[in-house]
Design an enzyme around this catalytic site. Structure first.
Site, PDB file in Angstrom:
ATOM      1  N   HIS A 157      48.328  26.939  17.070  1.00 24.07           N
ATOM      2  CA  HIS A 157      47.986  26.441  18.409  1.00 24.07           C
ATOM      3  C   HIS A 157      47.680  27.590  19.368  1.00 24.07           C
ATOM      4  O   HIS A 157      47.102  27.371  20.433  1.00 24.07           O
ATOM      5  CB  HIS A 157      49.115  25.568  18.951  1.00 24.07           C
ATOM      6  CG  HIS A 157      49.098  24.171  18.417  1.00 24.07           C
ATOM      7  ND1 HIS A 157      48.557  23.117  19.107  1.00 24.07           N
ATOM      8  CD2 HIS A 157      49.524  23.657  17.238  1.00 24.07           C
ATOM      9  CE1 HIS A 157      48.664  22.015  18.386  1.00 24.07           C
ATOM     10  NE2 HIS A 157      49.249  22.317  17.249  1.00 24.07           N
ATOM     11  N   HIS A 162      38.534  24.478  15.918  1.00 18.35           N
ATOM     12  CA  HIS A 162      37.073  24.438  15.861  1.00 18.35           C
ATOM     13  C   HIS A 162      36.493  23.446  16.871  1.00 18.35           C
ATOM     14  O   HIS A 162      37.024  22.353  17.055  1.00 18.35           O
ATOM     15  CB  HIS A 162      36.606  24.022  14.462  1.00 18.35           C
ATOM     16  CG  HIS A 162      36.667  25.116  13.452  1.00 18.35           C
ATOM     17  ND1 HIS A 162      37.855  25.603  12.944  1.00 18.35           N
ATOM     18  CD2 HIS A 162      35.675  25.832  12.845  1.00 18.35           C
ATOM     19  CE1 HIS A 162      37.589  26.562  12.063  1.00 18.35           C
ATOM     20  NE2 HIS A 162      36.282  26.719  11.991  1.00 18.35           N
ATOM     21  N   SER A 216      48.664  31.773  23.934  1.00 20.56           N
ATOM     22  CA  SER A 216      47.927  30.698  24.599  1.00 20.56           C
ATOM     23  C   SER A 216      48.467  29.313  24.273  1.00 20.56           C
ATOM     24  O   SER A 216      48.163  28.358  24.993  1.00 20.56           O
ATOM     25  CB  SER A 216      46.427  30.784  24.279  1.00 20.56           C
ATOM     26  OG  SER A 216      46.193  30.851  22.891  1.00 20.56           O
ATOM     27  N   GLU A 599      75.429  29.487  22.585  1.00 20.53           N
ATOM     28  CA  GLU A 599      76.446  28.674  21.912  1.00 20.53           C
ATOM     29  C   GLU A 599      75.963  28.177  20.552  1.00 20.53           C
ATOM     30  O   GLU A 599      76.765  28.001  19.627  1.00 20.53           O
ATOM     31  CB  GLU A 599      76.846  27.487  22.799  1.00 20.53           C
ATOM     32  CG  GLU A 599      75.761  26.465  23.081  1.00 20.53           C
ATOM     33  CD  GLU A 599      74.738  26.883  24.128  1.00 20.53           C
ATOM     34  OE1 GLU A 599      73.784  26.115  24.358  1.00 20.53           O
ATOM     35  OE2 GLU A 599      74.879  27.975  24.726  1.00 20.53           O
TER      36      GLU A 599
END
EC number: 1.13.11.92
Length: 618
Positions: A157, A162, A216, A599
Site C-alpha cells: 500500500h 496499477h 505513503s 504492556e
C-alpha cells in the site's frame, strides 16, 4: 574472455546472454553459476554466501534495470530547497524531478513478453481452482506470524498500484471447474496501457502510488489526500482516542491508502500514525519554535525511515531466516562494519563496509528510479493470510501453554474492507495485534490461496465498494499475462537462474506434478509465474521461492540506495539530531509496539522479533 572457452561450463539456455557480457561480468557470472548448478550458495559459510549475493546483485543491477518512458532530465532543482519528502514523491532525485512520483511508469527488470494471444491459456479459473485454491491450510510454524503477513500488505500500500482502464472486461469459468468456483464469472478493469513515447519499451503502465519508501500508506500519495489526514497542530496526524484510524461517515478509514485493505493493515497504519505523532512530540521538545509544517515534515522523514529499517533488518530477516541473509540485510543498512561502528563514527567507506544507508550520494545505476512490473508479480502473497483468526484476550491470565486465552475464531473474510473496519472497532488494537502476533501466517505454497479472496468485493480509489465481485486468484494469474511479465521458466532465465527441464525440477510433490501436468501438459514454458513461485522447492529457512528472492536482491537495495533521503540527506541537518537518534535506536517492530503499547510486549511478546509467533523462543 572468449565465450567458446567457457561454453561447456554455462547452461545452454544462458550461453547467449553470457556471450554478450563484458570480461569482468563473465567472471562474476561464472562464479555465481558454479554455485547455482550445485544449489550451494545458501549452504556455504556466511562470507562466501555474502560474496555470492553481492556478485549476483551487481549483475542484476547492470542487466535487469530497464527504464520505461522518457526521463525528465531537464527538470532539475536544488535539493536544498526540498529537504523533505513531497506528498506526491517529486523532487527526490536531483537529476530527475519526476522519478518515483505518483502517476509515473512502472519500470522493468526484464524485457516484456507479449501474451495477448495467450491471456486465457490455460484458463485462469482452471489455474486458480486446481492449483491455487486452499484445500488444507498450511502455515509457516513459529517463523512468521499474521502481523508479518499484514506488514507486507502495508508495504504494498506504500509502493504500488496499477492505473486501471475505464472500461470493463469479463471472464467466465469453463464447465470443467465452474461448480468449484465461488464466482462463475466476473468483471474487472484491465490495466491501462499508455504509450511511453520513447525508444525501447513502447507500452507501459502507471503506478498510482509513489514508488519511494516514503510511508505513503500512512501519509497518502498526493496533497489532496495528505491534507485530510493532518490536524495542523504540532505536525500531527489524526487518530482516534482508541488508537485506531478515524472513519468518514460512509465507514471508509482516514489514512494514506485505504483501497482494498483489511484490519491487519489498518492497525499498522494506526500504529505508525501514533509513531509519527510521538516523533512530533520528541522533536518539538528539542525545538519548541518549529512550525506545524516543519514538525510534520521532520516526523514524516523519521517515520518513513523507521518503516524502511524495520522492513530491512527485521521483517526480511524473519522471512529469509538464515545466517547469511541476516548478515546480508544488516549489511544493507549498517554495512559489514556493523551497527556499533556506524552509530559511533557514521558512514565509513562505500556500500559494502558502510552500507547503503548514508552513502554520500544516491545511486540509481543509470536508470531512473521506479518499482517494476516483476517486483509487483513476486509480491503476490495472498496465501499468507489464514482462513480464521483466533481472537485472544490481552487482559486474561496465561493458559496452560503460557499464551493469552482464546476467546473465539473469526473468519478473516469478515475482516476485509468496510466490514473489517467495523469489526476492528469492536475488537480494538491490543486484542487484534496480540491475536495476529500469536498466530502463524499461511505458507506460500500451492493449494493455500484463501477462499474469501475468490469472492471479493474490490474497492474504488476512494475506498468505497464496487458492485462487481472478483476472483482474485484467477485475476492475479491474468494480470501477469496482461502486463507481459514472462512466465516462470523465462523469468528464471532472465535472472540468470537455471531453468527447469521437467516438473520434477520444480517440485518433488507428486500430487502437484500430476495436477500441473494435467493443466500445462509437459510444456514447462507455459507455467504461470505465480504457480511456479508457489510450487518451487524452497531454500531451508526461506518463506519465499529463490526465484522471487532474486527480484528482492535487486529491488530491496535499490529502494535504499536510489533515495537521497536514505543516502546524501540521511543526516541530522535533514532529520534533526533527535530524529536521527530515533531511527538509530529503533531495531524492529517490537521497539515500535513497545513504545506505544509497552504492556503488550512486557506481558506477551516472548520472541525477539514481533514478526515471529510471539511465543517463539528465538
Amino acid at each position: 574472455m572468449g565465450s567458446g572457452l567457457f561454453k561447456p561450463r554455462v547452461h545452454p539456455d544462458l550461453r547467449d546472454v553470457f556471450s554478450k557480457m563484458s570480461f569482468f561480468d563473465k567472471i562474476g557470472f561464472l562464479f555465481i553459476h558454479a554455485f547455482d548448478k550445485r544449489n550451494l550458495w545458501h549452504k556455504v559459510p556466511v562470507p562466501i554466501g555474502l560474496l555470492y549475493l553481492n556478485t549476483r546483485r551487481t549483475l542484476l543491477e547492470k542487466y535487469n534495470l530497464l527504464a520505461v518512458g522518457r526521463s525528465s532530465h531537464g527538470a532539475l532543482f536544488d535539493p536544498k530547497e526540498f529537504l523533505y519528502r513531497t506528498e506526491d514523491g517529486k523532487y527526490n532525485d536531483p537529476h530527475n524531478a519526476e522519478a518515483g512520483s505518483q502517476n509515473t511508469f512502472f519500470g522493468r527488470n526484464m524485457e516484456p513478453v507479449d501474451q495477448q494471444d495467450e491471456l486465457m491459456s490455460p484458463d485462469p479459473f482452471v489455474v486458480a481452482t486446481k492449483l491455487l485454491a486452499r484445500r488444507e491450510y498450511k502455515d509457516t510454524g513459529k517463523q512468521f506470524n499474521i502481523l508479518a503477513a499484514a506488514w507486507i500488505q502495508f508495504m504494498v500500500h506504500d509502493w504500488m498500484d496499477h492505473m486501471e482502464d475505464t472500461g470493463q472486461i469479463g471472464i467466465t469459468a469453463p464447465k470443467e471447474v465452474a461448480n468449484e468456483c465461488p464466482l462463475k464469472s466476473f468483471k474487472f478493469h484491465p490495466t491501462k496501457e499508455l504509450p511511453t513515447n520513447s525508444d525501447g519499451i513502447k507500452i507501459g503502465h502507471y503506478n498510482i502510488r509513489t514508488a519511494w519508501w516514503d510511508g505513503s500508506a500512512v501519509y497518502g500519495n498526493n496533497e489532496e489526500r495528505a491534507e485530510k489526514l493532518r490536524t495542523y497542530v504540532d505536525g500531527k496526524l489524526v487518530i482516534g482516542d482508541d488508537g485506531l484510524l478515524l472513519h468518514k461517515e460512509n465507514g471508509v478509514a482516514l489514512s494514506g491508502d485505504i483501497r482494498n485493505s483489511w484490519a491487519g493493515v489498518s492497525i499498522l497504519q494506526a500504529l505508525f500514525v501514533k509513531e509519527h505523532n510521538a516523533v512530533c512530540d520528541a522533536i518539538k521538545e528539542e525545538h519548541p519554535n518549529l512550525s506545524d509544517e516543519e514538525l510534520y515534515r521532520y516526523a514524516k522523514l523519521v517515520t518513513s525511515a523507521v518503516i524502511a529499517k524495520v522492513h530491512t533488518i527485521d521483517w526480511t530477516v524473519e522471512l529469509l531466516k538464515t545466517k547469511t541473509m541476516r548478515a546480508a540485510m544488516r549489511a544493507n543498512w549498517y554495512g559489514l562494519l556493523g551497527k556499533k561502528i556506524k552509530d559511533t563514527f557514521g558512514h565509513i567507506g562505500g556500500p559494502i563496509l558502510g552500507g547503503l544507508v548514508g552513502l554520500k550520494k544516491p545511486n540509481n545505476h543509470g536508470v531512473p528510479y521506479s518499482l517494476t512490473e516483476e517486483f509487483t508479480s513476486v509480491y503476490r502473497m495472498h496465501s499468507l493470510i489464514p482462513s480464521t483468526l483466533k481472537l485472544r484476550d490481552p487482559t486474561g491470565q496465561p493458559d496452560a501453554n503460557n499464551s493469552p486465552p482464546c476467546l473465539e475464531d473469526i473468519d478473516i473474510g469478515e475482516m476485509i474492507g468496510l466490514k473489517g473496519e467495523e469489526q476492528l472497532s469492536k475488537i480494538g488494537f491490543e486484542k487484534q495485534a496480540l491475536s495476529m502476533g500469536y498466530q502463524a501466517c499461511g505458507a506460500l505454497e500451492l493449494w493455500n490461496y484463501p477462499s474469501f479472496f475468490r469472492n471479493l468485493i474490490p474497492q474504488n480509489l476512494d475506498g468505497t465498494n464496487r458492485s462487481d465481485r472478483i476472483d482474485l486468484a484467477a485475476l492475479e494469474v491474468y494480470r501477469d499475462r496482461e502486463r507481459s511479465v514472462p512466465r516462470y521458466n523465462e523469468f528464471r532465465r532472465r535472472l540468470f537462474l537455471i531453468p527447469i527441464k521437467s516438473w520434477e525440477d520444480l517440485t518433488s510433490d507428486k500430487d502437484a506434478i500430476e495436477t500441473i501436468r494435467a493443466i500445462y501438459g509437459d510444456d514447462v514454458e507455459k507455467l504461470d509465474l505465480l504457480v511456479g513461485l508457489m510450487a518451487e522447492k524452497k531454500i531451508k529457512g526461506f518463506a519465499i521461492s529463490e526465484t522471487a528472492f532474486n527480484i528482492f536482491i535487486l529491488m530491496a537495495s535499490r529502494r535504499l540506495e536510489a533515495d537521497r533521503f536514505f543516502t546524501s540527506n540521511f543526516n541530522e541537518e535533514t532529520y534533526t539530531k533527535k530524529g536521527m537518534q530515533w531511527v538509530k535506536t529503533t531495531e524492529g517492530l517490537r521497539d515500535v509496539i513497545n513504545r506505544h503499547y509497552p504492556e503488550i510486549t512486557a506481558k506477551w511478546m516472548k520472541s525477539s522479533s514481533a514478526f515471529s509467533v510471539w511465543d517463539a523462543d528465538y
